[in-house]
Design a protein around this motif. Structure first.
Motif, PDB file in Angstrom:
ATOM      1  N   HIS A  17     -73.749 -48.319 -35.073  1.00  0.00           N
ATOM      2  CA  HIS A  17     -73.099 -48.953 -36.072  1.00  0.00           C
ATOM      3  C   HIS A  17     -72.256 -49.147 -36.818  1.00  0.00           C
ATOM      4  O   HIS A  17     -71.821 -50.031 -36.295  1.00  0.00           O
ATOM      5  CB  HIS A  17     -71.481 -47.539 -35.781  1.00  0.00           C
ATOM      6  CG  HIS A  17     -70.630 -47.560 -36.554  1.00  0.00           C
ATOM      7  ND1 HIS A  17     -70.352 -46.029 -37.493  1.00  0.00           N
ATOM      8  CD2 HIS A  17     -68.705 -47.790 -37.030  1.00  0.00           C
ATOM      9  CE1 HIS A  17     -69.833 -46.014 -37.812  1.00  0.00           C
ATOM     10  NE2 HIS A  17     -68.702 -47.185 -38.276  1.00  0.00           N
ATOM     11  N   THR A  19     -69.835 -51.466 -40.249  1.00  0.00           N
ATOM     12  CA  THR A  19     -69.310 -51.107 -41.553  1.00  0.00           C
ATOM     13  C   THR A  19     -69.095 -51.907 -41.969  1.00  0.00           C
ATOM     14  O   THR A  19     -69.008 -53.352 -41.742  1.00  0.00           O
ATOM     15  CB  THR A  19     -68.286 -50.610 -40.828  1.00  0.00           C
ATOM     16  OG1 THR A  19     -67.774 -49.186 -40.304  1.00  0.00           O
ATOM     17  CG2 THR A  19     -66.641 -50.255 -41.959  1.00  0.00           C
ATOM     18  N   CYS A  21     -66.597 -54.569 -44.717  1.00  0.00           N
ATOM     19  CA  CYS A  21     -65.450 -54.863 -45.384  1.00  0.00           C
ATOM     20  C   CYS A  21     -65.940 -56.385 -45.864  1.00  0.00           C
ATOM     21  O   CYS A  21     -65.177 -57.227 -45.308  1.00  0.00           O
ATOM     22  CB  CYS A  21     -64.483 -54.770 -44.504  1.00  0.00           C
ATOM     23  SG  CYS A  21     -62.541 -55.187 -45.166  1.00  0.00           S
TER      24      CYS A  21
END
Length: 174
Positions: A17, A19, A21
């Motif tokens: 996974h 992600t 930011c």
């Protein structure tokens, strides 16, 4: 893995996974989580156990809360903050960290953090620090901090602290 817009491989390993930011790459692999800067340099060593990651609406920071079992049935929380630049805000991992944006005239929506730790007697105490990891208004640790929150919850107009059994208003103009 992660590849930049020029085709350069940033992370050479595949993760379950990923992600993003702003300048922070958050990856999870099995029960570990890692934070990398946008060049692929690790800024937070993988932490095993339960965790939560919180990003503010403006993506200025990532709040990392790690929960682990130190040989008992109780979960213990340790928190730290990473700015979108990849900088770790606090040298220590604290018992809890909560972001607030103080909306006084001199600090319009300025980002601060309420930081909690256990004192030498095992009691939870707290203080307010800025996004550089420095004490914001005083070097004191308070018994309690209370804030009048606006919506969304992160924004405050007034903060009061309890010190030696008495409540005081923090003066943001000093």
């Amino acid at each position: 893995n992660v590849i930049d817009t020029k085709g350069k491989i940033i992370l050479a390993k595949y993760y379950s996974h990923i992600t993003l930011c702003k300048g922070i790459i958050i990856v999870r692999d099995n029960s570990y989580v890692y934070l990398f800067n946008k060049e692929g340099k690790e800024i937070c060593v993988g932490i095993e156990g339960y965790y939560t990651l919180e990003m503010d609406l403006e993506k200025e920071y990532v709040l990392f809360r790690s929960y682990y079992l130190p040989g008992s049935d109780n979960l213990v929380e340790k928190s730290n903050v990473f700015l979108s630049s990849g900088k770790q805000v606090f040298d220590n991992w604290y018992d809890r960290i909560d972001p607030i944006r103080i909306t006084s005239p001199d600090h319009e929506r300025e980002l601060f953090f309420v930081v909690y730790k256990r004192n030498s007697m095992g009691r939870i105490v707290s203080t307010i620090m800025d996004k550089n990891g420095k004490y914001a208004f005083t070097r004191k640790w308070f018994q309690c901090i209370d804030a009048e929150y606006k919506r969304p919850k992160e924004y405050v107009d007034r903060v009061t602290v309890k010190y030696n059994g008495k409540w005081y208003n923090l003066n943001f103009n000093e």
